[in-house]
Design a protein around this motif. Structure first.
Motif, PDB file in Angstrom:
ATOM      1  N   GLY A  46      43.379  33.982  42.774  1.00  0.00           N
ATOM      2  CA  GLY A  46      42.511  33.180  43.613  1.00  0.00           C
ATOM      3  C   GLY A  46      43.191  32.840  44.919  1.00  0.00           C
ATOM      4  O   GLY A  46      44.393  33.054  45.105  1.00  0.00           O
TER       5      GLY A  46
ATOM      6  N   GLY B 221      42.764  30.713  39.726  1.00  0.00           N
ATOM      7  CA  GLY B 221      43.142  31.523  38.580  1.00  0.00           C
ATOM      8  C   GLY B 221      44.345  30.999  37.830  1.00  0.00           C
ATOM      9  O   GLY B 221      44.600  31.406  36.696  1.00  0.00           O
TER      10      GLY B 221
ATOM     11  N   LEU C  41      38.340  29.094  34.186  1.00  0.00           N
ATOM     12  CA  LEU C  41      37.935  29.938  35.296  1.00  0.00           C
ATOM     13  C   LEU C  41      38.871  31.141  35.373  1.00  0.00           C
ATOM     14  O   LEU C  41      40.087  30.980  35.379  1.00  0.00           O
ATOM     15  N   VAL C  42      38.289  32.336  35.444  1.00  0.00           N
ATOM     16  CA  VAL C  42      39.061  33.569  35.523  1.00  0.00           C
ATOM     17  C   VAL C  42      38.603  34.344  36.754  1.00  0.00           C
ATOM     18  O   VAL C  42      37.428  34.729  36.838  1.00  0.00           O
ATOM     19  N   PRO C  43      39.469  34.563  37.741  1.00  0.00           N
ATOM     20  CA  PRO C  43      39.047  35.305  38.933  1.00  0.00           C
ATOM     21  C   PRO C  43      38.440  36.649  38.574  1.00  0.00           C
ATOM     22  O   PRO C  43      38.899  37.354  37.669  1.00  0.00           O
TER      23      PRO C  43
ATOM     24  N   CYS D   3      34.669  33.678  40.324  1.00  0.00           N
ATOM     25  CA  CYS D   3      35.300  33.560  39.010  1.00  0.00           C
ATOM     26  C   CYS D   3      34.276  33.714  37.898  1.00  0.00           C
ATOM     27  O   CYS D   3      33.104  33.320  38.047  1.00  0.00           O
TER      28      CYS D   3
END
Length: 246
Positions: free
Chosen positions: A56, A64, A78-80, A129
């Motif tokens: 991120g 991230g 949250l996952v980029p 994300c």
């Protein structure tokens, strides 16, 4: 106010560009020296495996690398976005009629790719994300610098204001309060990980009353009505100063 999030997933999408690239940013070019001063964090310590350089944007304190959060719905992170890994899923969500009505990104995968690519190739002022709940991708988020976004032309922005766009991908996750829960969670993640940010903002379509209600249930306040290029929006604000009261 009782909040339903049946449309939370559809009403907080980005403002479409009105001409070639002119609405993507505030036309503010950040020098490499300034960017280097703003860079923090180390993707090697990200709690979810992410590729080097994909944790991120530095302008957003690297979403991230933010730790997972425990919520009433389960562990959320949250996952980029990785465009090759995630494009098919995101395009599928964008073609859901309820989502497409507000995001306007239905069509072949190339449409979604064209929306993601400027963010992934940009300077980090907007980080797309996946929202992963209990190990399953179920939502899409854009965490962005509202003070460096075209939105700042339409309200009295403050430095480091952070904006949210979102959609809930799975129909089974809609209308059950999950969106409200995750809105509060992500707003708290922003405030916990971005010490210079005093406000989290969003601009759902004013007609999308379930979305506005969900933001209210998540601790946002209704600040104003703003006329954006594609909609009349409700400016929703979550203040750091009042986060424990709302």
């Amino acid at each position: 106010m009782h909040s339903t999030d049946a449309s939370t997933d559809t009403g907080t999408g980005p403002v479409p560009r009105t001409d070639e690239g002119s609405e993507d940013t505030l036309d503010l070019q950040l020098s490499e020296d300034l960017l280097s001063l703003l860079r923090t964090g180390d993707p090697a310590h990200a709690p979810w495996p992410v590729a080097p350089g994909s944790a991120g944007g530095d302008l957003l304190d690297r979403p991230g690398a933010w730790k997972p959060a425990a919520t009433p719905a389960g562990v959320f992170q949250l996952v980029p976005v990785d465009i090759e890994r995630d494009l098919s899923l995101l395009s599928h969500w964008m073609n859901d009629p309820a989502v497409a009505a507000f995001w306007e990104l239905s069509g072949p995968e190339s449409v979604t790719r064209a929306h993601l690519r400027p963010q992934l190739d940009g300077d980090g002022r907007s980080v797309p994300c996946l929202g992963v709940l209990q190990g399953t991708p179920m939502s899409y988020w854009e965490v962005y610098r509202a003070d460096l976004d075209p939105l700042a032309r339409h309200y009295p922005a403050r430095p480091h204001d952070t904006g949210l766009h979102l959609l809930i991908g799975g129909v089974a996750d809609r209308g059950r309060g999950t969106g409200t829960t995750l809105l509060r969670t992500v707003a708290d993640l922003v405030l916990d990980n971005r010490p210079q940010c005093t406000r989290v903002v969003a601009e759902p379509d004013l007609r999308n009353t379930p979305s506005v209600s969900a933001f209210l249930g998540a601790g946002f306040r209704y600040s104003a009505e703003v006329d954006l290029p594609d909609k009349r929006a409700a400016l929703m604000v979550r203040d750091r100063a009042f986060r424990d009261l709302m």
